[in-house]
Scaffold this active site. Sequence first.
Site, PDB file in Angstrom:
ATOM      1  CG  MET A   1     -34.423 -21.259  -2.917  1.00 38.74           C
ATOM      2  SD  MET A   1     -34.673 -21.734  -1.210  1.00 38.74           S
ATOM      3  CE  MET A   1     -33.218 -22.700  -0.889  1.00 38.74           C
ATOM      4  CG  ASP A   2     -29.549 -16.588  -8.133  1.00 44.36           C
ATOM      5  OD1 ASP A   2     -29.456 -16.191  -9.304  1.00 44.36           O
ATOM      6  OD2 ASP A   2     -28.611 -16.494  -7.308  1.00 44.36           O
ATOM      7  N   GLY A   3     -30.195 -14.990  -5.363  1.00 46.09           N
ATOM      8  CA  GLY A   3     -30.325 -13.554  -5.099  1.00 46.09           C
ATOM      9  C   GLY A   3     -30.116 -13.153  -3.659  1.00 46.09           C
TER      10      GLY A   3
ATOM     11  NE  ARG B   1     -31.221 -18.595 -11.380  1.00 45.08           N
ATOM     12  CZ  ARG B   1     -30.020 -19.086 -11.577  1.00 45.08           C
ATOM     13  NH1 ARG B   1     -29.848 -20.096 -12.404  1.00 45.08           N
ATOM     14  NH2 ARG B   1     -28.971 -18.583 -10.966  1.00 45.08           N
ATOM     15  CB  SER B   2     -35.801 -15.862  -6.917  1.00 45.91           C
ATOM     16  OG  SER B   2     -34.685 -16.490  -6.310  1.00 45.91           O
TER      17      SER B   2
END
Lengths: 271, 304
Positions: free
Chosen positions: A40-42, A213-214
Amino acid sequence: MREHVGKSSKLFNGFTTIMRRFIFKVLCVGPIPNHISFIMDGNRRFAKKHNLQGLDAGHRAGFVSVTYVLQYCQEIGVPYVTLYAFGIDNFKREPEEVKCMMDLMLEKIELTIDQAISGNLKDLKVIFAGDLNLLNERLKVAAQSLMELTEQNRGLVAVVIVAYSTSHEIVQAIRESCVRKCVDGDSPLVLEMSDVEECMYTSIVPDPDLVIRSGGIDRLSNFMTWQSSRSLLHTTAALWPELGLWHLVWAILKFQRMHDYLQKKKKQKLD
Amino acid sequence: MKTRLVWLRNSGQTVAVGAANSLPPSSAVVRLDQMSGPVYTVPVPDMILDYMDFNDPMLALSSWIGQIGDFGLDLVWRFIHIVVTLWHIVSGIFESVESYAISLGLIQKYSSIDIEKLKCLAVVVDIEAARDVSKVIELLQWLTTIGVKQVGLFDSQGLLKKSKDMILEMVPRSVLLQETGEKHISPDRIALEFISSSDNKEAVVKAANILLEKYLKSIHPENGVGENVFTESHLNEALRVVGESVHVPDLLLVYGPVRSHLGFPAWRLRYTEIVHMGSLKYMRYGSLLKAIHKFTGVRQNYGV
């Protein structure tokens, strides 16, 4: 007027729900991943992009995304979902930011505990994996309670990965397996692969079929590199709070296209 | 009287399935002793099946509608996948055109690459493609031209390891990494490393056994507690003893149908950029330049 707006928004919601169910029914004609992992990136970039105030603003928006993603995965029928919530490297961030994130996690866990007690979480089993000893006492206790409350639930298994990194996991698994070997007087003092793997934090779930992967980054960032040998690695440019239905559908369609190849790879002699 | 196929629910969870001949038309309750012929018990947890009659036209109709519905969904699913495949074909064509333009030097930004940022490159090759070693040699020649100094070649079954002598001979100025060590590669050389699945989990287990031995040797007889040999640096050291490199590649190029690292050593893959290049058979010089150029523009936070 308000009644009209209320009625039309209800109708619209009803319509989108029917459309979504139909899309998932179509998707389920093909193979569905047994286990999807989300990096959960960003969140921070989202907060900056939208000028949101507060250190945890992006992460709060991220939590909304979590609820939608879990709902969609449940409706599609994915048995296991893993969410990489907090890595050991993230402890190196500014102390106020780390404290903010821990407080937010505690708040959301307590909210989920209330939901579980009121009986709204019957189809969700929540497990926390990672080095929970690195968390503060209150958070650790809350996580344990949520796990106990949902232990008997059947349905989607959502594993929230906190205080984790692959390197830490491998080292801890080796330590744990060595200690177990020493304590167990019967077996020879030689470690097998199964001894190490069963001591890993993520041994409770099968290997992921699909890692999403975001945030547009092409790395695994020390996440499940041991378990993802035969996983389809999918990156989406959308930041985590922006991740929606279509991103998930696209990733699953990609998985379905490559399913035969991935199955063939799994059957070959593994590492 | 018609013969009917009957499902029965009993007070437990098992259900009996069998034929019943002498039932009045609308029996709500059927007993086991009314069934004739073989009776099969079926465990059916959490499910209750009602008394059904296959000769009922309504049931046949709803089953028929269900089959049509499933067929319709299947058609929609296939149609969606055809559209997705077409999208991939079209974007593949655009990538090929772009790659050709890059290799001709038509796109300015790819004409110079800061290759110093790429200390260690790894290439994962799909096993079927790896049988064509000439393509791997061509790729290595391209990498030498671009100025890459260190390349780790991985295929899960170790086929490239078996062909390593031929590869070292055919790739000009190449040298085996293990012989030179990472710090002693001269500027005009390319150091190659050959990696397979046995260097992944099996190697970590071997290193784990070394740590176990160390731990056992260090156990105090009085308190039964050993030294803490379970740290990342100890594991790095143990992996070196086993003969493994622990150098972390900056960039991993995957030549295969799918973006998957196919079992590349997990211990080394932690912060590596993973880029999917498509199949080895149709590899393009322009796409390789583009991937390396994109890497040199990447900024890592390492989680901070």
